[in-house]
Design an enzyme around this catalytic site. Sequence first.
Site, PDB file in Angstrom:
ATOM      1  N   HIS A   1      13.805   9.964  27.839  1.00  0.00           N
ATOM      2  CA  HIS A   1      15.090   9.536  29.209  1.00  0.00           C
ATOM      3  C   HIS A   1      14.643  11.547  29.544  1.00  0.00           C
ATOM      4  O   HIS A   1      15.877  11.429  29.689  1.00  0.00           O
ATOM      5  CB  HIS A   1      16.071   9.118  28.350  1.00  0.00           C
ATOM      6  CG  HIS A   1      16.150   7.581  29.046  1.00  0.00           C
ATOM      7  ND1 HIS A   1      16.245   7.393  30.098  1.00  0.00           N
ATOM      8  CD2 HIS A   1      15.295   6.473  28.091  1.00  0.00           C
ATOM      9  CE1 HIS A   1      15.725   5.442  30.308  1.00  0.00           C
ATOM     10  NE2 HIS A   1      15.157   5.527  28.880  1.00  0.00           N
TER      11      HIS A   1
ATOM     12  N   LYS B   1      28.991  10.946  38.972  1.00  0.00           N
ATOM     13  CA  LYS B   1      27.424  10.779  37.810  1.00  0.00           C
ATOM     14  C   LYS B   1      28.874  11.569  36.561  1.00  0.00           C
ATOM     15  O   LYS B   1      30.166  12.105  36.693  1.00  0.00           O
ATOM     16  CB  LYS B   1      26.304  11.761  38.111  1.00  0.00           C
ATOM     17  CG  LYS B   1      26.520  12.739  39.053  1.00  0.00           C
ATOM     18  CD  LYS B   1      25.323  13.827  38.871  1.00  0.00           C
ATOM     19  CE  LYS B   1      25.137  12.781  40.450  1.00  0.00           C
ATOM     20  NZ  LYS B   1      23.863  12.728  39.992  1.00  0.00           N
TER      21      LYS B   1
ATOM     22  N   LYS C   1      23.604  18.779  35.920  1.00  0.00           N
ATOM     23  CA  LYS C   1      24.734  18.310  36.612  1.00  0.00           C
ATOM     24  C   LYS C   1      25.030  18.875  38.154  1.00  0.00           C
ATOM     25  O   LYS C   1      25.460  18.454  39.291  1.00  0.00           O
ATOM     26  CB  LYS C   1      24.887  17.008  36.356  1.00  0.00           C
ATOM     27  CG  LYS C   1      24.279  15.653  35.800  1.00  0.00           C
ATOM     28  CD  LYS C   1      24.909  14.788  35.577  1.00  0.00           C
ATOM     29  CE  LYS C   1      24.021  13.274  34.540  1.00  0.00           C
ATOM     30  NZ  LYS C   1      22.989  12.237  35.650  1.00  0.00           N
TER      31      LYS C   1
ATOM     32  N   LYS D   1      20.614   4.256  44.462  1.00  0.00           N
ATOM     33  CA  LYS D   1      22.267   3.687  44.835  1.00  0.00           C
ATOM     34  C   LYS D   1      22.777   3.510  46.500  1.00  0.00           C
ATOM     35  O   LYS D   1      22.602   3.194  47.094  1.00  0.00           O
ATOM     36  CB  LYS D   1      23.096   3.356  44.137  1.00  0.00           C
ATOM     37  CG  LYS D   1      22.561   3.373  42.136  1.00  0.00           C
ATOM     38  CD  LYS D   1      23.815   2.689  41.645  1.00  0.00           C
ATOM     39  CE  LYS D   1      23.253   3.015  39.993  1.00  0.00           C
ATOM     40  NZ  LYS D   1      24.386   3.503  39.383  1.00  0.00           N
TER      41      LYS D   1
HETATM   42  C1  LIG Z   1      23.951   4.837  38.510  1.00  0.00           C
HETATM   43  C2  LIG Z   1      25.431   4.585  37.252  1.00  0.00           C
HETATM   44  C3  LIG Z   1      24.923   5.963  36.746  1.00  0.00           C
HETATM   45  C4  LIG Z   1      23.780   6.691  36.815  1.00  0.00           C
HETATM   46  O1  LIG Z   1      24.249   7.394  37.365  1.00  0.00           O
HETATM   47  P1  LIG Z   1      23.308   9.598  37.523  1.00  0.00           P
HETATM   48  O2  LIG Z   1      24.143  10.289  39.336  1.00  0.00           O
HETATM   49  O3  LIG Z   1      21.639   9.197  38.179  1.00  0.00           O
HETATM   50  O4  LIG Z   1      23.390  10.256  37.141  1.00  0.00           O
HETATM   51  C5  LIG Z   1      25.977   6.622  35.765  1.00  0.00           C
HETATM   52  N1  LIG Z   1      26.844   5.786  35.683  1.00  0.00           N
HETATM   53  C6  LIG Z   1      27.483   4.501  36.367  1.00  0.00           C
HETATM   54  C7  LIG Z   1      28.327   3.380  36.043  1.00  0.00           C
HETATM   55  C8  LIG Z   1      26.418   4.108  37.280  1.00  0.00           C
HETATM   56  O5  LIG Z   1      26.450   2.935  38.057  1.00  0.00           O
END
Ligand SMILES: *Cc1c(COP(=O)(O)O)cnc(C)c1O
Length: 796
Positions: free
Chosen positions: A349, A537, A543, A649
Amino acid sequence: MLQNQFSQASFDIVVQKYCRYFDVDSAEQFSLSQWYQVLAEGSLALAYAIPAQKKADTRHVNYLSMEFLIGRLTGNNLMNLGYYQQAKAYLANYGVEIVDVLEQERDPALGNGGLGRLAACFLDSMASLGQPATGYGLHYQYGLFKQAFENGVQKESADFWGRNDYPWQSHNPAKTQLVGFGGKIQPIKDDKYEWQPALTIQGKAYDLPVVGYQNNVVQPLRLWQADNDQTFSFEKFNDGKFLLADKEIVNAAALTQVLYPNDNHKAGQKLRLMQQYFHCACSVADILARHLAQGHRLQDFAKYQVIQLNDTHPTLAIPELMRVLLDDYDLSWDQAWEICSNTFAYTNHTLLPEALEQWDQRLFKQLLPRHFQIVDKINRLFQQKVRSEFGKNPQIWEKLAILFDYRVRMANLCVVTCFKVNGVAQIHSDLLVTDLFPEYHKIFPTKFCNVTNGITPRRWIRQANPKLSDLLDRTLQTDWTKNLEQLQGVEKYVEDYGFRTEYRQIKQHNKAILSAEIKQTLGLSVNEDAIFDVQIKRFHEYKRQHLNLLNIIATYQQLKDNPNMPFTPRLFVFSGKAAPGYYLAKNIIHAINNVAQVINHDKHMKDKLQVAFLPDYRVSLAEKIIPAADVSEQISMAGKEASGTGNMKLALNGALTLGTLDGANVEIAQMVGAENIFLFGHTVESVRELLTQGYDPKAYYQQNPVLKSAVDFLTKGAVCQGNKAMFKLMIDSLIERDPFLVLADFDSYMVAQQRIGQAYLDREAWLHSCILNTARLGMFSSDRSIRDYQQRIWLK
Ligand SMILES: *Cc1c(COP(=O)(O)O)cnc(C)c1O
């Protein structure tokens, strides 16, 4: 098609029972939280009314993960069961809105972020595709901490999520396991030893039903909970006391109390290693027991079982299965190795060095003496292989060794043992081979592959965005959630007036709902016509939430200097947690909150520039933010975000990505087309060039007055309340080292933001791009990911 019918009678029985429990005469008197109890328990009964699957002749997937970020289950399970509408009608009879009842559920926050959420999406997809599978995890008493802000500073509090009262779980007493730690080993013969642990702990199984999407499949997510072993003798317990000497471990039950709150970072503590072994030992024993109970032979283990390791956290399952096969089942080393090396597959990962797990050899040996011996032998046998490939080459051995410099390297153990190793997006899988494991690739050329991550359309569009889902249902006249590629069908409506009008109205409606949420939590009235630009995030330097922040400050300064400059109103939405010990990330959170204070209180910025930082990011909050987003910030330094799933998403729900060519952004860009995404910044290649030339962040700071003034803003006036050092941690890191090239990408990022402001003015063209994003995101369904796992890994 559905075998069992929604039964009003079965709900009536639960209602009767709870009238008694709650001491009320009729359900009319139930509070919303009481209705939640009733709804969850009634739905659970419906899920378990679906009979268990018959023994399949295919491989069973055992998905081992220390985290499952499942989110609320009641609404999702009702939808997957096909009973959402009936349950809604049932409650409506009592004058109760189902959505209000569903809001009562606490998120089981049994994960940190993307890795745990991926595991949850994969369980949904495996069940929905009828892939026999069991998820194995830990039943933490405290989930990921709850986040609040005090004067802009993150404050953590325990998330006591109600493990023991959660209506979706059931204790499965038939599956209890015993797990040993420490002690001595004695040779029996050849590779067979007897391990006499100093301490034994009970692992109790708690099952949650994973409900397939309207296909009559229910399979378990099995979470292990530690308990004191009642059968344990007291002298032996005394012997094992050293294991429990740590302050934080007062008894065995403490083992599964807390989820470690680190994302993309290793936590080297003894308790964490004990958690990992506990997880693996319980799971391996359970898998073996099920395999044999189904009448399969031990030598066919790899034929009927695959164990997918979600990152290196469950690596100890490898020496554990070896140990059981050698010591308990009398297999020879070669027989045991044959089984293990065909059973395990490993998903990597991250390439971040600070996240690659290594354990102190002494600690490892003390806790797991027999496992250490097994790992040592794997390491020695592998050394022979490396010598035959590369000759005697200490530099290469230093990189490839499993045991080196008094450390046990978990990723190396995985690569050496597993029959497949996959990355989670194409660019990440490529870098895995070229940068992290090139020598391994030379030895095992066919071991490496890619499976790009995905998200379940059941939760991330059908549940989170019911209005858009309804429009898609009416437009496509098929259930696109089962085959998300069918969304391509809406491309032909991209110019359709009716479709466009509805799509636009739905986004506006979702923005109004989020605005109400922001008003309620932050007391901030936002401009619903502004661009909703979201970065949601975990907080991590890579990030680069601080890159976003610097642009916000620079924009604010420009608007102050030049109030009449053309500007498209923006609402910047942030949400996310930092690990409690990650001070730099917490400093960034503090800075964003304080900048938000200043900007939101400046009356000249009203309806023009606003910043909303919603506390306590979690799955249920993500479901509210995502459908309302116009812009999706995916701005990690190129080469650092393995995949990302938040990007998928958001794009699926019609937000346009502002991103670097990193992780799955690359594939999103390929799918939606260059005209429908905003790319900026250094690429993996240009990062490499910059770093070889020698990167001097201070020069960027000194030579770019806009950048300099944005950084300096943080050391003056209201934002730091006169305390120049308030954001020193962040500022020093940026100017002195800037390991994630924030300053190097600042210019390009600001230009991209200006392009977005321009593009949004042409609302018709913008809408066109949003619709195409929805239409072209089909490949990012986790159903596609699971099919890829089946074809590239599991069915081999
Ligand atoms: C999808 C999700 C993540 C991952 O988000 P990234 O932008 O890919 O780091 C982290 N926390 C929650 C609650 C999520 O639904």
